[in-house]
Design a protein around this motif. Structure first.
Motif, PDB file in Angstrom:
ATOM      1  N   TYR A 222     -16.857  19.836   6.443  1.00 46.85           N
ATOM      2  CA  TYR A 222     -16.773  21.111   5.712  1.00 46.85           C
ATOM      3  C   TYR A 222     -15.401  21.234   5.037  1.00 46.85           C
ATOM      4  N   ILE A 223     -14.329  20.921   5.800  1.00 49.27           N
ATOM      5  CA  ILE A 223     -12.963  20.990   5.254  1.00 49.27           C
ATOM      6  C   ILE A 223     -12.773  19.940   4.155  1.00 49.27           C
ATOM      7  N   PHE A 224     -13.322  18.739   4.389  1.00 44.91           N
ATOM      8  CA  PHE A 224     -13.198  17.665   3.383  1.00 44.91           C
ATOM      9  C   PHE A 224     -13.808  18.079   2.048  1.00 44.91           C
ATOM     10  N   TRP A 225     -15.040  18.585   2.071  1.00 43.28           N
ATOM     11  CA  TRP A 225     -15.705  18.990   0.822  1.00 43.28           C
ATOM     12  C   TRP A 225     -14.967  20.153   0.155  1.00 43.28           C
ATOM     13  N   ALA A 226     -14.494  21.106   0.971  1.00 39.78           N
ATOM     14  CA  ALA A 226     -13.750  22.254   0.418  1.00 39.78           C
ATOM     15  C   ALA A 226     -12.491  21.784  -0.307  1.00 39.78           C
ATOM     16  N   LEU A 227     -11.767  20.851   0.313  1.00 38.57           N
ATOM     17  CA  LEU A 227     -10.543  20.323  -0.303  1.00 38.57           C
ATOM     18  C   LEU A 227     -10.854  19.508  -1.553  1.00 38.57           C
ATOM     19  N   LEU A 228     -11.920  18.721  -1.489  1.00 38.71           N
ATOM     20  CA  LEU A 228     -12.300  17.897  -2.642  1.00 38.71           C
ATOM     21  C   LEU A 228     -12.659  18.773  -3.845  1.00 38.71           C
ATOM     22  N   PHE A 229     -13.506  19.776  -3.615  1.00 40.39           N
ATOM     23  CA  PHE A 229     -13.935  20.650  -4.718  1.00 40.39           C
ATOM     24  C   PHE A 229     -12.751  21.428  -5.310  1.00 40.39           C
ATOM     25  N   SER A 230     -11.900  21.958  -4.429  1.00 38.84           N
ATOM     26  CA  SER A 230     -10.764  22.748  -4.939  1.00 38.84           C
ATOM     27  C   SER A 230      -9.757  21.849  -5.659  1.00 38.84           C
ATOM     28  N   PHE A 231      -9.563  20.624  -5.167  1.00 37.73           N
ATOM     29  CA  PHE A 231      -8.640  19.687  -5.827  1.00 37.73           C
ATOM     30  C   PHE A 231      -9.157  19.330  -7.228  1.00 37.73           C
ATOM     31  N   LEU A 232     -10.462  19.031  -7.322  1.00 41.31           N
ATOM     32  CA  LEU A 232     -11.047  18.712  -8.643  1.00 41.31           C
ATOM     33  C   LEU A 232     -10.903  19.895  -9.594  1.00 41.31           C
ATOM     34  N   VAL A 278     -17.906  26.251 -11.032  1.00 46.56           N
ATOM     35  CA  VAL A 278     -18.853  25.756 -10.018  1.00 46.56           C
ATOM     36  C   VAL A 278     -18.082  25.171  -8.829  1.00 46.56           C
ATOM     37  N   LEU A 279     -17.049  24.363  -9.137  1.00 45.91           N
ATOM     38  CA  LEU A 279     -16.264  23.722  -8.073  1.00 45.91           C
ATOM     39  C   LEU A 279     -15.510  24.751  -7.224  1.00 45.91           C
ATOM     40  N   ALA A 280     -14.900  25.743  -7.899  1.00 44.60           N
ATOM     41  CA  ALA A 280     -14.104  26.744  -7.172  1.00 44.60           C
ATOM     42  C   ALA A 280     -14.982  27.600  -6.267  1.00 44.60           C
ATOM     43  N   VAL A 281     -16.150  28.013  -6.782  1.00 44.96           N
ATOM     44  CA  VAL A 281     -17.061  28.831  -5.969  1.00 44.96           C
ATOM     45  C   VAL A 281     -17.589  28.012  -4.791  1.00 44.96           C
ATOM     46  N   SER A 282     -17.898  26.739  -5.038  1.00 44.81           N
ATOM     47  CA  SER A 282     -18.462  25.876  -3.978  1.00 44.81           C
ATOM     48  C   SER A 282     -17.437  25.524  -2.911  1.00 44.81           C
ATOM     49  N   SER A 283     -16.157  25.576  -3.268  1.00 47.38           N
ATOM     50  CA  SER A 283     -15.120  25.164  -2.308  1.00 47.38           C
ATOM     51  C   SER A 283     -14.969  26.161  -1.160  1.00 47.38           C
ATOM     52  N   ILE A 436      -1.162  22.877  -7.662  1.00 52.83           N
ATOM     53  CA  ILE A 436      -2.166  22.042  -6.979  1.00 52.83           C
ATOM     54  C   ILE A 436      -1.972  22.144  -5.461  1.00 52.83           C
ATOM     55  N   THR A 437      -0.706  22.059  -5.029  1.00 50.66           N
ATOM     56  CA  THR A 437      -0.407  22.174  -3.593  1.00 50.66           C
ATOM     57  C   THR A 437      -0.847  23.537  -3.067  1.00 50.66           C
ATOM     58  N   GLU A 438      -0.550  24.596  -3.851  1.00 53.57           N
ATOM     59  CA  GLU A 438      -0.907  25.955  -3.419  1.00 53.57           C
ATOM     60  C   GLU A 438      -2.414  26.086  -3.225  1.00 53.57           C
ATOM     61  N   VAL A 439      -3.176  25.583  -4.204  1.00 50.32           N
ATOM     62  CA  VAL A 439      -4.646  25.678  -4.116  1.00 50.32           C
ATOM     63  C   VAL A 439      -5.160  24.903  -2.901  1.00 50.32           C
ATOM     64  N   LEU A 440      -4.625  23.704  -2.689  1.00 52.29           N
ATOM     65  CA  LEU A 440      -5.092  22.883  -1.557  1.00 52.29           C
ATOM     66  C   LEU A 440      -4.740  23.535  -0.220  1.00 52.29           C
ATOM     67  N   VAL A 441      -3.563  24.124  -0.105  1.00 52.51           N
ATOM     68  CA  VAL A 441      -3.165  24.776   1.151  1.00 52.51           C
ATOM     69  C   VAL A 441      -4.065  25.982   1.425  1.00 52.51           C
ATOM     70  N   VAL A 442      -4.293  26.795   0.382  1.00 47.79           N
ATOM     71  CA  VAL A 442      -5.148  27.986   0.560  1.00 47.79           C
ATOM     72  C   VAL A 442      -6.588  27.563   0.878  1.00 47.79           C
ATOM     73  N   ALA A 443      -7.071  26.507   0.211  1.00 53.11           N
ATOM     74  CA  ALA A 443      -8.443  26.023   0.468  1.00 53.11           C
ATOM     75  C   ALA A 443      -8.575  25.502   1.896  1.00 53.11           C
ATOM     76  N   ALA A 444      -7.560  24.759   2.352  1.00 51.64           N
ATOM     77  CA  ALA A 444      -7.587  24.219   3.724  1.00 51.64           C
ATOM     78  C   ALA A 444      -7.557  25.358   4.741  1.00 51.64           C
ATOM     79  N   VAL A 532      -7.168  28.363 -10.504  1.00 56.11           N
ATOM     80  CA  VAL A 532      -8.588  27.994 -10.588  1.00 56.11           C
ATOM     81  C   VAL A 532      -9.327  29.219 -11.118  1.00 56.11           C
ATOM     82  N   PRO A 533     -10.503  29.047 -11.712  1.00 52.00           N
ATOM     83  CA  PRO A 533     -11.267  30.237 -12.140  1.00 52.00           C
ATOM     84  C   PRO A 533     -11.583  31.106 -10.932  1.00 52.00           C
TER      85      PRO A 533
END
Length: 828
Positions: A222-232, A278-283, A436-444, A532-533
């Motif tokens: 779950y964390i892996f997919w969330a990080l992948l989508f938010s990173f993309l 799509v990626l941001a909502v899915s993350s 990018i770091t901020e988005v990944l930290v918040v997503a994680a 991100v949107p």
């Protein structure tokens, strides 16, 4: 002649860093799609390329323009052909980060329309042209509706599938989401969320779903997919379309008020925003897709405007289309066409004539029909959370509804203050350098905290759908974990169930919801405004719906155990279905969204279109109005106005009142003790003098006076038009040199044998600029700016020019009155 008699022209004699040199070449921008010239604004990097919004100001058409020659013997004839008799490329257009002149644009359109009408009487071809011109607006609306509806359907389907992908995969076909996967299975299955066709990642990897190790495996996936989508999402935004981040509504409000941000509604922004949304909502980040869908619809409208000359060449007409597109965005986001039209009218639009209202209605209808045809949720509804409540509400319940309104107003005001404070930290500290770091930290962080709680793990739309749901007899949701009465005949009217005591499952659900409420309220503050949107409608509604459901269940239990008390006696007897917790969730959602955005009428309409609950208009109205009053008492601005102010956009807020009794002379440039205003004279200045004046100043326009001594006002001329006309005359008119006289008067001066031919530029001058006297009160001046959409206004005293007031001067003055930093207004 090319230039119609403008009612008003516009730019300001004010500083504009967009002008680097005095030559026409300085007006050229790169015409390819690269981001080689960028400016940081609103945390995003702004692209100065003009490809998406306006044709390049190249010299196309110059070669076939015949040079104008003076008569023989070097003697200038008495009548020089005006070089502006034929259209000059780029004349009448605007620089990036400038405000359009509404009155000039409307005047241009009226002249164009008058010309088409006059010609239509002469031939059948011209008549057909007139008919097609009249029909083009409706055709454009049809295309915008179709395109936005199709994109919204695609976004919904993709986001639903990718959200479910974090939990597992369908064995029948990986392209099925969880729900569709289980529909294909014909047999019955025990658990609500488990069907044999759908396998979690732990089941695929370890072969079992029970125990600690599979749980940890699912957690990590779950964390892996969330990080992948938010990173993309954040990488695509950074690399291809910096404008695709955020909600987009503050910028669209500013653009609709007449500001120009090139590329903000361009094709790259559209493509990247659609994919990254799509990626941001899915993350799993705490954001919604509703605000960004308004941006997507406006991008569609702006791109389609290029197919029609009427809209391509007129900025004011284009903004009418964008107002309708904002309605389309909300229509496809919520499946609420009428609510969308009202949203555009109440919240976004600056200029909204009756014709735009009809066209918005038509476009919203087409978009909703397109979305319904695609049927993204597979339930023949336009929205994920359509509900049908059966029990009527009682007058006593208005008290808790108003309580929810107070909660919504308090949370809305606190959220705006906290979010703006966080965004200011992001802009002013090193945090803004690492998006990018901020988005990944918040997503994680979001994924880490969300997964253990089933209510935060599901998407925002599913959570709201769950909270709005009215419990039926076979409902297996935890929120319906009531203790069943001994005799099942004790049911309420219709197919709704009687109020029942809460069971242990429901208490567990309430604890989880309380934790989810705290988490959502906190995480949304730091999520909104990242690169991100990110929309705000769904997170705000989720917070309100959780609070509403908790209160609803509390009221239900109160009524069950105290149906003989004075509060419930007479309308809530034992075994009756008195309280609907889902209704409280719906009212809470409206209250919180109203507190954040300060919407009223459009919000109530959106809510009952969403839920189909027509009989609940009064509770919704009560909660929404209470929410607005409470939030306004704590802070006058909604979230979008607050972000406009944070980013320094030149937006004149219609709701802002001026209590200061200053005069026009106190606001104008120059102030007392400043150097005199830079002006042009109608005769006596040479081309070289005008060019050196332009090079030595950064003003966007110059007043034209009779002479330096008299200072009697003749008109106003734009710097951009001056540069283009002089450059054009040097290339296309023989004899125009630096010593040539620039003439703004009606009659040319008598020719001199030695002098080079003069350059007549009366055609580019605005002969009727708006003027006020030096004793005009500032509140009247501000009203003139708001209602006419002016860029500048000249100040006179007994007919003599004293100074100039620009939109930026007005905004700076209003900021000073409100004890804010006047230099926070960044743009012209």
């Amino acid at each position: 002649p090319f230039v119609p008699p403008f009612t008003l022209t516009g730019s300001r004699a004010m500083e504009n860093p967009g002008y680097r040199t005095g030559s026409f070449d300085a007006l050229h921008h790169s015409s390819d799609d690269d981001d080689d010239e960028m400016v940081d604004i609103a945390g995003a990097t702004l692209d100065f390329s003009t490809t998406d919004d306006i044709p390049s100001l190249g010299s196309a058409g110059n070669e076939d323009h015949k040079s104008l020659r003076a008569s023989t013997n070097g003697i200038c004839p008495t009548h020089i052909v005006d070089p502006l008799e034929e259209p000059v490329p780029g004349l009448g257009t605007y620089e990036d980060f400038n405000t359009i002149d509404w009155v000039r644009e409307k005047s241009k359109d009226r002249d164009r329309h008058r010309e088409i009408t006059n010609k239509s009487r002469e031939s059948t071809v011209a008549l057909l042209h007139r008919i097609s011109d009249a029909f083009s607006g409706w055709l454009l609306m049809l295309l915008v509706g179709l395109m936005a509806g199709a994109l919204a359907g695609g976004i919904d389907i993709a986001a639903h599938w990718m959200t479910d992908l974090k939990g597992g995969v369908c064995l029948v076909g990986f392209w099925f989401n969880h729900e569709h996967c289980c529909w294909t299975y014909n047999e019955t299955f025990q658990e609500r969320d488990r069907c044999p066709q759908w396998k979690s990642w732990a089941e695929l990897i370890t072969g079992t779903s029970e125990g600690a190790f599979p749980y940890i495996m699912d957690y990590l996936m779950y964390i892996f997919w969330a990080l992948l989508f938010s990173f993309l999402a954040v990488t695509l935004v950074r690399a291809f379309a910096p404008y695709a981040c955020g909600s987009g509504i503050p910028e669209i409000k500013t653009i609709l008020s007449g500001f120009i941000i090139r590329g903000y509604l361009g094709k790259w922004t559209l493509i990247i925003k659609t994919i990254t949304l799509v990626l941001a909502v899915s993350s799993g980040l705490s954001l919604g897709k509703e605000g960004p869908l308004v941006h997507v619809a406006c991008c569609c409208a702006n791109i389609l405007c290029h197919l029609f000359t009427k809209y391509r060449k007129n900025e004011a007409k284009r903004r009418e289309v964008l107002s309708a597109a904002a309605a389309v965005g909300v229509s496809v986001a919520f499946g609420a066409p009428i609510g969308g039209v009202l949203f555009s009218l109440e919240e976004v639009s600056y200029y909204f004539p009756l014709k735009t209202l009809w066209r918005s209605f038509f476009a919203a209808l087409v978009a909703a029909f397109t979305l319904r045809s695609i049927n993204p949720f597979g339930n023949s509804r336009l929205v994920l959370f359509y509900v049908e409540f059966h029990a009527p509400w009682h007058l006593v319940e208005l008290a808790p509804f108003i309580l929810l309104g107070i909660f919504g107003g308090l949370w809305g005001a606190l959220f705006i203050k906290a979010n703006i404070a966080w965004c200011r930290i992001r802009k002013t500290t090193r945090l803004g350098h690492y998006p990018i770091t901020e988005v990944l930290v918040v997503a994680a962080l979001t994924a880490l905290v969300s997964y253990p709680n089933s209510y935060t793990r599901m998407s925002g739309s599913e959570l709201i759908s769950e909270l709005f749901n009215d419990c039926s007899l076979l409902d297996s949701s935890q929120l319906c974990g009531y203790v069943q009465p001994a005799n099942m005949s004790e049911t309420g009217a219709g197919n709704s169930l009687a109020d029942r005591p809460a069971g242990p499952e429901l208490y567990t659900a309430l604890w989880q919801l309380a934790l989810a409420l705290i988490f959502k309220m906190t995480i949304t503050v730091i999520t909104f405004g990242m690169k991100v949107p990110s929309g705000l409608f769904i997170p705000s509604m989720a917070v309100g719906a959780i609070a509403g459901r908790l209160l609803g269940v509390g009221m239900e239990q109160l009524a069950y155990y105290n149906h003989d008390s004075i509060l419930f006696k007479g309308w809530c007897s034992a075994g009756a279905d008195c309280i609907t917790p889902g209704l409280y969730a719906m009212v809470g959602a409206a209250a919180c969204l109203g507190g954040v955005t300060r919407m009223t009428v459009s919000l109530v309409v959106i809510m009952f279109e969403l839920t189909g609950g027509l009989e609940y208009i009064v509770p919704l109205m009560a909660a929404t109005m209470t929410s607005k009053w409470v939030a306004d008492a704590l802070g006058r601005e909604g979230i979008y106005e607050a972000h406009i102010r944070l980013n320094g956009y030149p937006f004149l807020e219609a709701k802002e009142e001026i209590e200061h009794n200053s005069l026009a002379v106190d606001v104008m440039t120059p102030r007392r003790g400043d150097p005199a205003l830079t002006v042009l004279t109608q005769e006596g200045m040479t081309v070289g003098e005008v060019e050196s004046l332009i090079e030595s100043t950064r003003f966007s326009g110059f007043p034209v006076v009779v002479s330096q001594e008299s200072q009697r006002l003749v008109g106003f001329v734009l710097r951009r038009d001056l540069l283009i006309s002089i450059d054009n005359a040097r290339k296309r008119q023989d004899g125009i040199v630096s010593a040539s006289q620039v003439v703004f008067s009606e009659h040319l001066p008598p020719p001199s044998p030695e002098a080079p031919p003069p350059l007549p530029l009366r055609g580019i001058m605005d002969l009727s600029p708006f003027t006020v006297t030096d004793h005009t009160p500032i509140d009247i001046t501000v009203d003139i700016f708001r209602k006419l959409g002016l860029r500048q206004c000249l100040v006179t005293h007994n007919g003599k020019l004293l100074g100039i007031i620009t939109k930026k001067d007005v905004l700076k003055h209003m900021a000073q009155i409100a004890n804010r930093d006047p230099d926070s207004i960044l743009f012209n």
